[in-house]
Design an enzyme around this catalytic site. Structure first.
Site, PDB file in Angstrom:
ATOM      1  N   THR A 138       0.350   1.965  -1.002  1.00  0.00           N
ATOM      2  CA  THR A 138       1.814   1.982  -0.938  1.00  0.00           C
ATOM      3  C   THR A 138       2.328   0.989   0.108  1.00  0.00           C
ATOM      4  OG1 THR A 138       3.675   3.344  -0.200  1.00  0.00           O
ATOM      5  CG2 THR A 138       1.523   3.972   0.619  1.00  0.00           C
ATOM      6  N   ASP A 139       3.566   0.543  -0.067  1.00  0.00           N
ATOM      7  CA  ASP A 139       4.189  -0.325   0.943  1.00  0.00           C
ATOM      8  C   ASP A 139       4.496   0.448   2.227  1.00  0.00           C
ATOM      9  OD1 ASP A 139       6.274   1.243  -0.041  1.00  0.00           O
ATOM     10  OD2 ASP A 139       7.666  -0.413  -0.366  1.00  0.00           O
ATOM     11  N   GLU A 140       4.449   1.796   2.149  1.00  0.00           N
ATOM     12  CA  GLU A 140       4.854   2.597   3.311  1.00  0.00           C
ATOM     13  C   GLU A 140       3.905   2.434   4.495  1.00  0.00           C
ATOM     14  OE1 GLU A 140       6.365   6.503   2.299  1.00  0.00           O
ATOM     15  OE2 GLU A 140       6.870   5.830   0.285  1.00  0.00           O
ATOM     16  N   TYR A 164       1.998  11.070   5.372  1.00  0.00           N
ATOM     17  CA  TYR A 164       1.604  10.464   4.082  1.00  0.00           C
ATOM     18  C   TYR A 164       1.183   9.017   4.280  1.00  0.00           C
ATOM     19  CZ  TYR A 164       2.271   7.885  -0.299  1.00  0.00           C
ATOM     20  OH  TYR A 164       2.104   7.029  -1.372  1.00  0.00           O
ATOM     21  N   LYS A 168      -2.506   7.141   3.869  1.00  0.00           N
ATOM     22  CA  LYS A 168      -2.760   6.019   2.953  1.00  0.00           C
ATOM     23  C   LYS A 168      -3.274   4.809   3.748  1.00  0.00           C
ATOM     24  CE  LYS A 168      -2.080   5.770  -0.946  1.00  0.00           C
ATOM     25  NZ  LYS A 168      -2.906   6.136  -2.142  1.00  0.00           N
TER      26      LYS A 168
END
Ligand code: NAD
Ligand code: TYD
Length: 359
Positions: A138-140, A164, A168
């Protein structure tokens, strides 16, 4: 590839990837390996479940033995890893569940793949011709941007804020470590927010569609000014196909929608379309907008620079946001059985615990 194991194939993005691969590669066995958590739903795949090249295996990515026996049984030579706990709000409630599945689960899968394929630095060149381990991220992991037009690049420092995104980020590091230490032929992508059919209604867009339809309050966190970069899920699935087959081993590619929206503007857009589809007066549901307490550690803005993927592999999203959001809303409004089945029981309890006391 003769047999591709897709983890998390019963989830939102995974089901679109499974569908694409089952239809596009009839000579390849597609094994959907999924634990069927609250987010996994085999009815997402009803249209392809009878295909000869499709098989479902109910399994946990923490279960090394089950992974190994599945890799052996189907002689798996490619893995696309999507299985994860994926919702930020849940990660704030239960960080350990995210560390277990996203970190230890990924590590377990890496270890089993490495051992099954016999990967080592000495045979890395041969392995990269035969095998592929593709990690979906994810970009997060990059953290949060200001309102200054900047974009996340593949070379950006990792700066996760939620449990989260921290989980990741950690899994991404393990994937790269298995490439650098054991010669595992990996590719990674970091994608922006997806939307489309089959997304679990804990996430912004399906939650709002469902609440508008049922005249329930629309909980907008904080001031609603946070920005996300939205990508139609089928465009993500096509990017995954491209990177899996053509991406360079050891590389990371960002995937984004070139499509930044403030949350409040998305909510207003969804209201306009749902009201129109349901034959309500324009703006009839505006009164449902309810500003609620902000999410802890709420990232202000995500936006992706996907020029590497464009330049190297020629990918661009095909679906405009106008097309995608119309399709998505129409899908939710005409698939009442799907949404009704997952919004009873456990979902009701989840919703109450997450929103009832959120002032
Ligand atoms: P999802 O929550 O809809 O689906 C996750 C799937 O993984 C479910 O089918 C679930 O049953 C399965 N799963 C969970 N734990 C498991 C375990 N221990 N063993 C086996 N299966 C398990 O998630 P999604 O939104 O489809 O996201 C898929 C992947 O894409 C995730 O890795 C996520 O981090 C990543 N991603 C998502 C987005 C997004 O906007 N949704 C954006 C970028 C990246
Ligand atoms: P979400 O769909 O959970 O994705 P992510 O947090 O991974 O970006 O949320 C998208 C944005 O919408 C995020 O800024 C939080 C906000 N949001 C709300 O305002 N209300 C809600 O009920 C939800 C679920 C999200």
């Amino acid at each position: 590839m003769k047999a591709i194991l897709i983890t998390g194939g019963a989830g939102f993005i995974g089901s679109h990837v499974v569908r694409l691969f089952v239809n596009k590669y009839p000579q390849t066995k597609i094994i959907n390996y999924d634990k069927l958590t609250y987010a996994g739903n085999l009815s997402n795949l009803k249209d392809i479940e009878g295909h000869q090249n499709y098989v479902f295996v109910k399994g946990d990515i923490l279960d090394a033995k089950k992974i190994r026996s599945t890799l052996e049984e189907y002689k798996v030579d490619g893995i696309i890893h999507l299985a994860a706990e994926s919702h930020v709000d849940r990660s704030i409630r239960d960080p350990f569940a995210f560390a277990k599945t996203n970190v230890l689960g990924t590590l377990t899968l890496l270890q089993e793949a490495k051992d099954f394929w016999g990967c080592s630095l000495a045979n890395a060149a041969q392995s990269s011709k035969k095998y592929r381990f593709y990690h979906i991220s994810t970009d997060e992991v990059y953290g949060s941007l200001d309102f200054d037009g900047s974009l996340f690049k593949e070379t950006d420092r990792y700066e996760p804020h939620s449990p989260y995104s921290a989980s990741k980020a950690s899994s991404d590091h393990f994937v790269r470590a298995y490439h650098d230490t054991f010669g595992l032929p990996v590719v990674l992508t970091n994608c922006s927010n997806n939307y489309g059919p089959y997304q679990f209604p804990e996430k912004l867009i399906p939650l709002m569609i469902n609440n508008i339809e049922h005249n329930k309050p629309l909980p907008v966190y904080g001031k609603g000014i946070n920005v996300r970069d939205w990508l139609y899920v089928e465009d993500h699935a096509k990017a995954i196909d491209l990177v899996f087959h053509k991406g360079t081993v050891g590389q990371t590619y960002n995937i984004g929608g070139f499509n930044e929206w403030r949350n409040i503007d998305i909510v207003k857009l969804i209201i306009r379309i749902v009201d129109r589809e349901l034959g309500r007066a324009e703006g009839a549901s505006d009164k449902l907008i309810t500003y609620v307490a902000d999410r802890a550690g709420h990232d202000l803005r995500y936006a992706i620079d996907s020029s590497k993927l464009q330049k190297e592999l020629g990918w661009r999203p095909e679906t405009t946001f106008t097309q995608g959001i119309e399709k998505t809303i129409k899908w939710y409004l005409s698939n009442k059985e799907w949404i009704d089945n997952i919004t009873k029981g456990a979902y009701k309890r989840y919703y109450k615990s997450m929103y009832a006391n959120r002032k």
